[in-house]
Design a protein around this motif. Structure first.
Motif, PDB file in Angstrom:
ATOM      1  N   ALA A 464       0.835  -1.202   0.000  1.00 46.57           N
ATOM      2  CA  ALA A 464       0.000   0.000   0.000  1.00 46.57           C
ATOM      3  C   ALA A 464       0.870   1.252   0.000  1.00 46.57           C
ATOM      4  CB  ALA A 464      -0.918  -0.006   1.216  1.00 46.57           C
ATOM      5  N   LYS A 465       1.924   1.235   0.828  1.00 41.87           N
ATOM      6  CA  LYS A 465       2.815   2.398   0.895  1.00 41.87           C
ATOM      7  C   LYS A 465       3.456   2.670  -0.461  1.00 41.87           C
ATOM      8  CE  LYS A 465       4.348   3.466   5.483  1.00 41.87           C
ATOM      9  NZ  LYS A 465       5.432   3.484   6.468  1.00 41.87           N
ATOM     10  N   ALA A 466       3.916   1.596  -1.098  1.00 41.15           N
ATOM     11  CA  ALA A 466       4.585   1.760  -2.395  1.00 41.15           C
ATOM     12  C   ALA A 466       3.613   2.335  -3.428  1.00 41.15           C
ATOM     13  CB  ALA A 466       5.133   0.424  -2.874  1.00 41.15           C
ATOM     14  N   PHE A 467       2.376   1.829  -3.437  1.00 43.23           N
ATOM     15  CA  PHE A 467       1.395   2.308  -4.408  1.00 43.23           C
ATOM     16  C   PHE A 467       1.049   3.773  -4.160  1.00 43.23           C
ATOM     17  CE2 PHE A 467      -0.700  -2.026  -5.621  1.00 43.23           C
ATOM     18  CZ  PHE A 467       0.492  -2.377  -6.233  1.00 43.23           C
ATOM     19  N   VAL A 468       0.928   4.121  -2.872  1.00 45.25           N
ATOM     20  CA  VAL A 468       0.562   5.501  -2.561  1.00 45.25           C
ATOM     21  C   VAL A 468       1.722   6.440  -2.890  1.00 45.25           C
ATOM     22  CG1 VAL A 468       0.023   7.077  -0.669  1.00 45.25           C
ATOM     23  CG2 VAL A 468      -1.212   4.927  -0.882  1.00 45.25           C
ATOM     24  N   SER A 469       2.935   6.020  -2.567  1.00 46.78           N
ATOM     25  CA  SER A 469       4.037   6.945  -2.845  1.00 46.78           C
ATOM     26  C   SER A 469       4.292   7.052  -4.340  1.00 46.78           C
ATOM     27  CB  SER A 469       5.297   6.578  -2.070  1.00 46.78           C
ATOM     28  OG  SER A 469       5.822   5.389  -2.567  1.00 46.78           O
ATOM     29  N   ALA A 470       3.940   6.023  -5.105  1.00 46.34           N
ATOM     30  CA  ALA A 470       4.040   6.136  -6.563  1.00 46.34           C
ATOM     31  C   ALA A 470       3.089   7.204  -7.088  1.00 46.34           C
ATOM     32  CB  ALA A 470       3.732   4.801  -7.226  1.00 46.34           C
ATOM     33  N   ASN A 471       2.089   7.546  -6.287  1.00 48.94           N
ATOM     34  CA  ASN A 471       1.145   8.585  -6.678  1.00 48.94           C
ATOM     35  C   ASN A 471       1.397   9.897  -5.932  1.00 48.94           C
ATOM     36  OD1 ASN A 471      -1.015   7.531  -8.596  1.00 48.94           O
ATOM     37  ND2 ASN A 471      -0.846   5.862  -7.123  1.00 48.94           N
ATOM     38  N   GLY A 472       2.576  10.005  -5.321  1.00 45.97           N
ATOM     39  CA  GLY A 472       2.948  11.260  -4.668  1.00 45.97           C
ATOM     40  C   GLY A 472       2.329  11.455  -3.300  1.00 45.97           C
ATOM     41  N   GLY A 473       1.779  10.393  -2.709  1.00 42.24           N
ATOM     42  CA  GLY A 473       1.144  10.547  -1.399  1.00 42.24           C
ATOM     43  C   GLY A 473       1.888   9.798  -0.316  1.00 42.24           C
ATOM     44  N   LYS A 474       1.315   9.780   0.874  1.00 43.92           N
ATOM     45  CA  LYS A 474       1.940   9.024   1.961  1.00 43.92           C
ATOM     46  C   LYS A 474       0.869   8.377   2.855  1.00 43.92           C
ATOM     47  CE  LYS A 474       2.517  12.835   5.257  1.00 43.92           C
ATOM     48  NZ  LYS A 474       2.063  14.074   4.677  1.00 43.92           N
ATOM     49  N   ILE A 475       1.308   7.370   3.600  1.00 44.63           N
ATOM     50  CA  ILE A 475       0.402   6.678   4.520  1.00 44.63           C
ATOM     51  C   ILE A 475       0.838   6.971   5.942  1.00 44.63           C
ATOM     52  CG2 ILE A 475      -0.303   4.402   5.387  1.00 44.63           C
ATOM     53  CD1 ILE A 475      -0.447   3.388   2.622  1.00 44.63           C
ATOM     54  N   GLU A 476      -0.133   7.275   6.801  1.00 51.27           N
ATOM     55  CA  GLU A 476       0.187   7.514   8.207  1.00 51.27           C
ATOM     56  C   GLU A 476      -0.672   6.622   9.081  1.00 51.27           C
ATOM     57  OE1 GLU A 476      -0.164  11.678   8.968  1.00 51.27           O
ATOM     58  OE2 GLU A 476       1.693  12.120   7.858  1.00 51.27           O
ATOM     59  N   ALA A 477      -0.074   6.170  10.190  1.00 48.06           N
ATOM     60  CA  ALA A 477      -0.820   5.340  11.125  1.00 48.06           C
ATOM     61  C   ALA A 477      -0.774   5.987  12.498  1.00 48.06           C
ATOM     62  CB  ALA A 477      -0.215   3.944  11.183  1.00 48.06           C
ATOM     63  N   ALA A 478      -1.909   6.002  13.179  1.00 44.75           N
ATOM     64  CA  ALA A 478      -1.956   6.566  14.527  1.00 44.75           C
ATOM     65  C   ALA A 478      -2.741   5.618  15.405  1.00 44.75           C
ATOM     66  CB  ALA A 478      -2.633   7.937  14.505  1.00 44.75           C
ATOM     67  N   SER A 479      -2.300   5.473  16.665  1.00 41.03           N
ATOM     68  CA  SER A 479      -3.013   4.611  17.582  1.00 41.03           C
ATOM     69  C   SER A 479      -2.713   5.043  19.007  1.00 41.03           C
ATOM     70  CB  SER A 479      -2.576   3.159  17.380  1.00 41.03           C
ATOM     71  OG  SER A 479      -3.115   2.353  18.412  1.00 41.03           O
TER      72      SER A 479
END
Lengths: 507, 238
Positions: A464-479
């Motif tokens: 998921a991270k790779a796909f999102v960063s290929a689109n110029g975005g990022k993934i964040e997780a909070a808990s």
């Protein structure tokens, strides 16, 4: 020609030396007139030292003689005459000449040493760059290119290298060589001769030989010696041969042969892997398609429909087949990512469309949870590959469903936040400890707590991270911590309102 | 099976897939004809013209897209392609060369049947000239150019109507971006997907209960749009 150059240079140096003496004389004249200075012939050592340091021996001697004459003129009787009579003056002359000699010699050897040091430094730098290139080369062709460039800079001539074995795709430089050179290369490659020179028909002499006389792996090299007169050919050839045997020793030392073999092995492994993945995707998915299809047919049959237990069994078959299919998809995606084969097909898209598609595809898997949606109605369009982002978002939704108890709520949101569109999934499940959060999204990382309770590969979020960063975005997780739920979100930048797509004409 | 049953030609080289397709299709009232190769498929299509074709792309003798092209040269039989995932460009190409719809392997029977029935209904509509398309609460009268939701008239701009009209004509089947752009805006705008996004957003505001969660006008990511068919709801629930 060379002789004339030297004379001209020495003449120029001598004139500069005389000019320096003249300047000194003007100063000395001023001193003797205004201050009545009567001792100071040593001042004439200055132009001698300068000339010796910068201009060489002859200008320094010229400066010495001129300086002694002028010092006799000012400081020794008979004053104001160039006549050298006193032993002091003779001694001065000798002293000045010795200084001239020593200074120019010192300067000369210093210069030579500096040049040598610089040359060494460059050679070391080149060699270092070369060895790094060898280490980083991913194919035999890369290595040959590195060798070619290294040898070209070493012999300072045009070189064309032919690798060992057959080159599948010839480079333009190779094709540009004349027929005669090609014939000579073929001779050497076949081992009929170790080295030969050949006239290319356009006036240039080429030396063709193995790079290393010992190791055929390093290939055959053709060196353009230029237009060499027949008498000088052996000398030039000898010099190039010496350079090449040094180079070959270097290649041996850097273990180029092994690097070449490794590169060949790597490309073969690559081919094997490709074939394997191709067959896995076909061989595993075809039966899966049959299993899943058959389960859906069975679930519709009246016989099975009468028994609740049987109906649920067909559901199990279907769910597990889908899960297996997802795992296979993850493996394929992971390989695509490692091979840098992700090429986003970007287009303008409504963010809600991505969320809806991901949820729709997982409708069955999510049916055990209370899913609620919270989407802004007028989100800006985003310019992404919708399929990749949907896969990434779906992965996050899957994780939420997997790591939270049945029946617990999952909140899916699509919001605008500054210049980002944020797609997020909140669950009230296992959550993340600070330590887990630090590693979440790393390849093959799985929280040790889940090792025995929940199956997984640790690939999903990494993909998921790779796909999102290929689109110029990022993934964040909070808990908030273990068992206190988690929020995982995809942040995708949208273009500023000015660059949002224009409305098309509406008549 | 009686002669009145619609005939479906199933083209797939995998025996297990043919088996479950046969069972599922026969349960649904079809009469099934199998073909293992492209050549076989073309032969059967001529010998015994089917009412529906289900075509797998990976065939031993020729590419599925070649079968499609050769079939389309003389037949407009409804045709559904069995495709593999994550190749949207290929799906678009197949739809452009005449496939009515696709399902992605692995797929459920209900999904395949919904697509197939939609394609067959379109065939009937074209030949019978039936002007009214009903999709859930939405009714589109193609002859009178009137759109209503639960009987209440919906006012659309000419381009919005044209868009809905094209989707309605293919109700239940996917329609590619390129097709919609060409038909509504003309060939020069073939790649202006954003025109489509903006008009679909407007259209959804007029015909959907919650435009952020459309139930009628669905997005097929990377491919196009689909107006749901009544069976669409069945497929989703199954």
């Amino acid at each position: 020609m060379v002789g004339m150059d030297v004379v001209r240079r020495e003449l120029r140096g001598s004139l500069i030396a005389l000019a320096m003496v003249a300047v000194t004389t003007v100063v000395v004249y001023g001193l003797t007139q205004s201050l009545e200075v009567r001792r100071g012939s040593v001042i004439y050592l200055l132009p001698v030292l300068l000339a010796g340091w910068h201009l060489g021996l002859i200008p320094a001697l010229v400066a010495a003689v001129a300086g002694v004459l002028w010092s006799g003129y000012f400081f020794f009787s008979p004053y104001y005459s160039f006549y050298l009579s006193r032993p002091n003056e003779i001694l001065n002359l000798l002293l000045f000449m010795v200084v001239a000699g020593v200074t120019s010699h010192l300067a000369n050897s210093m210069k030579k040493q500096t040049e040598l040091a610089k040359k060494r430094e460059k050679e070391m730098g080149d060699l270092y760059a070369f060895s790094r290139r060898l280490a980083g080369a991913s194919s035999a062709a890369d290595i040959y290119l590195a060798i070619e460039e290294h040898l070209a800079s070493l012999v300072q001539r045009k070189v064309v290298l032919f690798g060992a074995g057959s080159d599948r795709d010839a480079k333009p430089e190779q094709e540009a060589l004349s027929q005669r050179v090609h014939a000579a290369i073929a001779e050497v490659q076949a081992g009929r001769t170790a080295a030969t020179t050949v006239d290319d028909g356009a006036g240039d002499i080429w030396l063709v030989r193995r790079v290393s006389q010992k190791n055929a792996d390093f290939g055959v090299i053709a060196i353009d010696l230029g237009s060499v007169p027949a008498g000088a050919i052996d000398e030039v050839r000898q010099r190039v041969n010496d350079l090449l045997s040094d180079a070959a020793a270097t290649l041996e030392r850097l273990d180029v042969a092994r690097a070449l073999n490794d590169a060949k092995m790597r490309s073969e492994t690559e081919l094997l892997r490709e074939a394997l993945i191709g067959s896995v995707s076909h061989e595993l998915r075809t039966p899966l398609a049959s299993i899943l299809g058959a389960a859906t047919v069975l679930s519709k049959s009246a016989l099975i429909g009468k028994d609740e237990r049987l109906t649920s069994l067909t559901g199990v078959v279907r769910d597990e087949a889908e899960r297996l299919n997802n795992d296979i998809q993850n493996l394929l995606d992971a390989t695509r990512i490692s091979r840098e084969q992700i090429r986003p097909r970007q287009e303008w898209i409504e963010p809600q469309d991505i969320v809806n598609a991901a949820l729709e595809r997982r409708r069955r898997r999510l049916s055990g949870h209370q899913v609620s949606l919270d989407m802004d109605s007028n989100l800006p369009f985003i310019y992404v590959d919708p399929v990749l982002v949907e896969q990434a978002f779906g992965q996050i939704v899957d994780n939420a469903a997997k790591y939270s108890p049945p029946g617990s709520p999952i909140t899916v949101a699509a919001k605008r936040n500054g210049h980002d569109v944020v797609l997020s999934v909140h669950d009230e499940g296992a959550g993340l400890t600070a330590q887990e959060n630090a590693h979440v999204g790393e390849r093959f990382f799985r929280g040790p707590r889940h090792a025995t309770t929940t199956s997984g590969s640790g690939l999903g979020l990494w993909i998921a991270k790779a796909f999102v960063s290929a689109n110029g975005g990022k993934i964040e997780a909070a808990s908030a911590g273990a068992d206190r739920g988690a929020t995982v979100s995809i942040h995708l930048p949208f273009a500023t309102p000015a660059s949002q797509p224009e409305v098309g004409p509406d008549d | 099976m009686t002669e009145t049953n619609p005939v479906v030609l199933v083209v797939d080289d995998e025996v297990q897939i043919r088996r479950f397709l046969r069972a599922g299709l026969e349960l649904d009232g079809f009469s099934v004809q199998d073909a293992e190769t492209g050549a076989d498929a073309l032969r059967w299509a001529t010998l015994k013209p089917p009412d529906l074709v289900i075509l797998d792309l990976g065939l031993p003798d020729m590419d599925g897209s070649e079968v499609l092209e050769r079939l389309r040269a003389w037949s407009s039989v409804p045709l559904i392609v069995l495709s593999v995932r994550s190749n949207e460009a290929e799906k678009v190409r197949l739809l452009e060369s005449g496939a009515d719809d696709y399902v992605v392997k692995p797929f459920g029977m209900a999904e395949l049947l919904a697509r197939a029935h939609a394609a067959m209904r379109r065939q009937v509509r074209v030949s019978s000239g039936e002007p009214v398309v009903k999709v859930g609460p939405l009714t589109i009268d193609l002859a009178a150019r009137i759109v209503t939701i639960n009987g209440a008239r919906v006012m659309l701009t000419p381009k919005e109507y044209r868009l809905l009209q094209l989707l309605a004509q293919h109700a239940g089947n996917v329609v590619t971006h390129q097709f919609l752009l060409k038909e509504v805006w003309g060939s020069p705008h073939l790649h202006d997907t954003h025109y489509l996004r903006i008009f679909v957003r407007k259209l959804r505001q007029k015909i959907e209960v919650d435009p952020t969660q459309p139930r009628i006008l669905l997005t097929e990511l990377g491919v196009g749009y689909r107006l749901v068919s009544p069976e669409g709801a069945v497929a989703a629930a199954n």
